[in-house]
Design a protein around this motif. Structure first.
Motif, PDB file in Angstrom:
ATOM      1  N   ALA A  61      -6.167  63.793  12.938  1.00 49.85           N
ATOM      2  CA  ALA A  61      -6.938  64.784  13.690  1.00 49.85           C
ATOM      3  C   ALA A  61      -6.753  66.134  13.011  1.00 49.85           C
ATOM      4  O   ALA A  61      -5.887  66.294  12.150  1.00 49.85           O
ATOM      5  CB  ALA A  61      -6.484  64.861  15.146  1.00 49.85           C
ATOM      6  N   PRO A 120     -11.102  66.275  16.770  1.00 49.39           N
ATOM      7  CA  PRO A 120     -10.902  64.872  16.373  1.00 49.39           C
ATOM      8  C   PRO A 120     -10.981  64.670  14.863  1.00 49.39           C
ATOM      9  O   PRO A 120     -10.350  63.769  14.324  1.00 49.39           O
ATOM     10  CB  PRO A 120     -12.019  64.128  17.106  1.00 49.39           C
ATOM     11  CG  PRO A 120     -13.055  65.170  17.367  1.00 49.39           C
ATOM     12  CD  PRO A 120     -12.320  66.449  17.580  1.00 49.39           C
ATOM     13  N   LEU A 176      -3.492  64.294  23.731  1.00 49.04           N
ATOM     14  CA  LEU A 176      -4.530  63.612  22.969  1.00 49.04           C
ATOM     15  C   LEU A 176      -5.336  62.658  23.841  1.00 49.04           C
ATOM     16  O   LEU A 176      -4.954  62.324  24.962  1.00 49.04           O
ATOM     17  CB  LEU A 176      -3.872  62.842  21.809  1.00 49.04           C
ATOM     18  CG  LEU A 176      -2.883  63.644  20.941  1.00 49.04           C
ATOM     19  CD1 LEU A 176      -2.112  62.714  20.013  1.00 49.04           C
ATOM     20  CD2 LEU A 176      -3.621  64.718  20.148  1.00 49.04           C
ATOM     21  N   ASN A 177      -6.472  62.228  23.284  1.00 44.60           N
ATOM     22  CA  ASN A 177      -7.264  61.138  23.878  1.00 44.60           C
ATOM     23  C   ASN A 177      -7.647  61.371  25.333  1.00 44.60           C
ATOM     24  O   ASN A 177      -7.561  60.467  26.171  1.00 44.60           O
ATOM     25  CB  ASN A 177      -6.499  59.808  23.753  1.00 44.60           C
ATOM     26  CG  ASN A 177      -6.160  59.476  22.319  1.00 44.60           C
ATOM     27  OD1 ASN A 177      -6.942  59.765  21.406  1.00 44.60           O
ATOM     28  ND2 ASN A 177      -4.993  58.891  22.095  1.00 44.60           N
ATOM     29  N   ASN A 211     -12.457  60.719  24.026  1.00 39.51           N
ATOM     30  CA  ASN A 211     -11.246  60.995  23.251  1.00 39.51           C
ATOM     31  C   ASN A 211     -11.314  62.282  22.434  1.00 39.51           C
ATOM     32  O   ASN A 211     -10.568  62.459  21.476  1.00 39.51           O
ATOM     33  CB  ASN A 211     -10.903  59.821  22.320  1.00 39.51           C
ATOM     34  CG  ASN A 211     -10.492  58.579  23.081  1.00 39.51           C
ATOM     35  OD1 ASN A 211     -10.003  58.661  24.212  1.00 39.51           O
ATOM     36  ND2 ASN A 211     -10.716  57.419  22.499  1.00 39.51           N
ATOM     37  N   GLN A 212     -12.191  63.189  22.819  1.00 43.55           N
ATOM     38  CA  GLN A 212     -12.287  64.469  22.118  1.00 43.55           C
ATOM     39  C   GLN A 212     -11.637  65.604  22.914  1.00 43.55           C
ATOM     40  O   GLN A 212     -11.515  66.721  22.416  1.00 43.55           O
ATOM     41  CB  GLN A 212     -13.749  64.810  21.846  1.00 43.55           C
ATOM     42  CG  GLN A 212     -14.449  63.801  20.937  1.00 43.55           C
ATOM     43  CD  GLN A 212     -15.890  64.185  20.678  1.00 43.55           C
ATOM     44  OE1 GLN A 212     -16.167  65.225  20.086  1.00 43.55           O
ATOM     45  NE2 GLN A 212     -16.816  63.351  21.137  1.00 43.55           N
ATOM     46  N   ALA A 264       1.316  68.207  21.886  1.00 50.75           N
ATOM     47  CA  ALA A 264      -0.078  67.812  21.694  1.00 50.75           C
ATOM     48  C   ALA A 264      -0.475  66.834  22.794  1.00 50.75           C
ATOM     49  O   ALA A 264       0.243  65.862  23.065  1.00 50.75           O
ATOM     50  CB  ALA A 264      -0.263  67.154  20.329  1.00 50.75           C
ATOM     51  N   CYS A 291       0.178  65.196  11.511  1.00 46.87           N
ATOM     52  CA  CYS A 291      -1.109  65.106  12.187  1.00 46.87           C
ATOM     53  C   CYS A 291      -2.191  64.731  11.179  1.00 46.87           C
ATOM     54  O   CYS A 291      -3.040  65.548  10.821  1.00 46.87           O
ATOM     55  CB  CYS A 291      -1.432  66.444  12.855  1.00 46.87           C
ATOM     56  SG  CYS A 291      -2.733  66.325  14.092  1.00 46.87           S
ATOM     57  N   CYS A 340      -5.314  69.149  13.459  1.00 42.69           N
ATOM     58  CA  CYS A 340      -4.352  69.843  14.307  1.00 42.69           C
ATOM     59  C   CYS A 340      -4.336  71.342  14.010  1.00 42.69           C
ATOM     60  O   CYS A 340      -4.703  71.785  12.928  1.00 42.69           O
ATOM     61  CB  CYS A 340      -2.964  69.253  14.116  1.00 42.69           C
ATOM     62  SG  CYS A 340      -2.764  67.672  14.963  1.00 42.69           S
ATOM     63  N   ILE A 396      -7.541  70.749  19.535  1.00 43.30           N
ATOM     64  CA  ILE A 396      -7.266  69.764  18.486  1.00 43.30           C
ATOM     65  C   ILE A 396      -8.548  68.994  18.248  1.00 43.30           C
ATOM     66  O   ILE A 396      -8.944  68.158  19.069  1.00 43.30           O
ATOM     67  CB  ILE A 396      -6.124  68.805  18.875  1.00 43.30           C
ATOM     68  CG1 ILE A 396      -4.818  69.582  19.072  1.00 43.30           C
ATOM     69  CG2 ILE A 396      -5.940  67.735  17.807  1.00 43.30           C
ATOM     70  CD1 ILE A 396      -3.627  68.713  19.427  1.00 43.30           C
ATOM     71  N   VAL A 447      -1.076  59.442  25.135  1.00 40.00           N
ATOM     72  CA  VAL A 447      -1.732  60.731  25.394  1.00 40.00           C
ATOM     73  C   VAL A 447      -0.908  61.936  24.969  1.00 40.00           C
ATOM     74  O   VAL A 447      -1.425  63.054  24.954  1.00 40.00           O
ATOM     75  CB  VAL A 447      -2.071  60.884  26.891  1.00 40.00           C
ATOM     76  CG1 VAL A 447      -3.137  59.875  27.303  1.00 40.00           C
ATOM     77  CG2 VAL A 447      -0.826  60.723  27.759  1.00 40.00           C
ATOM     78  N   GLN A 449      -8.775  67.158  23.512  1.00 41.42           N
ATOM     79  CA  GLN A 449      -7.427  67.213  22.954  1.00 41.42           C
ATOM     80  C   GLN A 449      -7.023  68.677  22.746  1.00 41.42           C
ATOM     81  O   GLN A 449      -7.847  69.508  22.382  1.00 41.42           O
ATOM     82  CB  GLN A 449      -7.366  66.467  21.622  1.00 41.42           C
ATOM     83  CG  GLN A 449      -7.880  65.034  21.711  1.00 41.42           C
ATOM     84  CD  GLN A 449      -7.709  64.268  20.413  1.00 41.42           C
ATOM     85  OE1 GLN A 449      -7.164  63.172  20.419  1.00 41.42           O
ATOM     86  NE2 GLN A 449      -8.160  64.841  19.315  1.00 41.42           N
TER      87      GLN A 449
END
Length: 232
Positions: free
Chosen positions: A60, A101, A74-75, A182-183, A72, A57, A62, A99, A45, A185
């Protein structure tokens, strides 16, 4: 004492949920997404990324505009800040970005950054900020947070950052019942925090100032008495 957590002194690395990173007197605990957390699992994460290196990156979209390393998340994960000395602290500002996806998404508000702070009395307060939109080049950029004055004036023992994503019903969610897939971020940088002395520290400071004042008055009185005797 004020600190700016910029992550520039750290080398790029990745972190799993449950891991703790210590930097600038603060502990950063990485938190799993709701689904993984409910199952007792571990997920990737967190990451320290170099904003100057495009290769850091490549999976994604970034954010742009970073001048060095940034954090960062993530997920659908999160991160909790606390002081290593367990002292309370305040948050006065930070830079953040969405961030995405993938690149090439339409320019719209996909979600929000969520902040949840635990006060010294155990009370929890929350606020949220809309993610900055895209620039004219279609990329997302860091933006300075505009915190409500009430939130920035609190003293926290812990502060959690995570993200929610708007679903088809317009609800911003990142939960077990309504996952963000997982979006959820985001990126953080230049986090301005300050340690808040305990009340006992203030009392000691006041006592010290009082003692200094008493000594000064005694010295002044002695000087006056000496001058009077000499002038007699």
């Amino acid at each position: 004492m004020a600190d700016v957590i910029s992550f520039d002194s750290l080398r790029p690395d990745i972190y799993a949920s449950g891991q703790t990173l210590n930097t600038s007197s603060y502990n950063l605990l990485f938190l799993a997404d709701p689904t993984t957390a409910a199952g007792g699992g571990v997920s990737g994460v967190g990451a320290i990324l170099d904003g100057r290196a495009t290769s850091s990156c490549d999976i994604a979209a970034c954010p742009q505009g970073g001048t060095g390393n940034y954090l960062a998340i993530l997920n659908d994960g999160g991160v909790n800040f606390s002081r290593a000395d367990h002292q309370a602290f305040s948050l006065t500002g930070f830079d953040y970005s969405f961030i995405a996806p993938i690149s090439g998404l339409p320019n719209q508000n996909w979600g929000q950054l969520q902040l949840s702070g635990t006060l010294t009395n155990g009370q929890v307060i929350n606020t949220s900020l809309a993610f900055p939109g895209q620039g004219s080049d279609g990329n997302y950029y860091f933006q300075s947070a505009s915190l409500l004055s009430g939130f920035s004036n609190y003293a926290f023992t812990g502060l959690t950052f995570n993200a929610c994503i708007f679903n088809e019903s317009g609800i911003c969610s990142n939960s077990l019942d309504f996952p963000a897939f997982n979006q959820g971020q985001f990126a953080l940088d230049n986090i301005n925090v300050s340690a808040v002395p305990e009340p006992s520290t203030y009392l000691l400071l006041l006592a010290g100032l009082g003692a200094i004042g008493m000594v000064s008055r005694r010295r002044a009185a002695k000087a006056v008495a000496t001058a009077t005797v000499q002038g007699a």
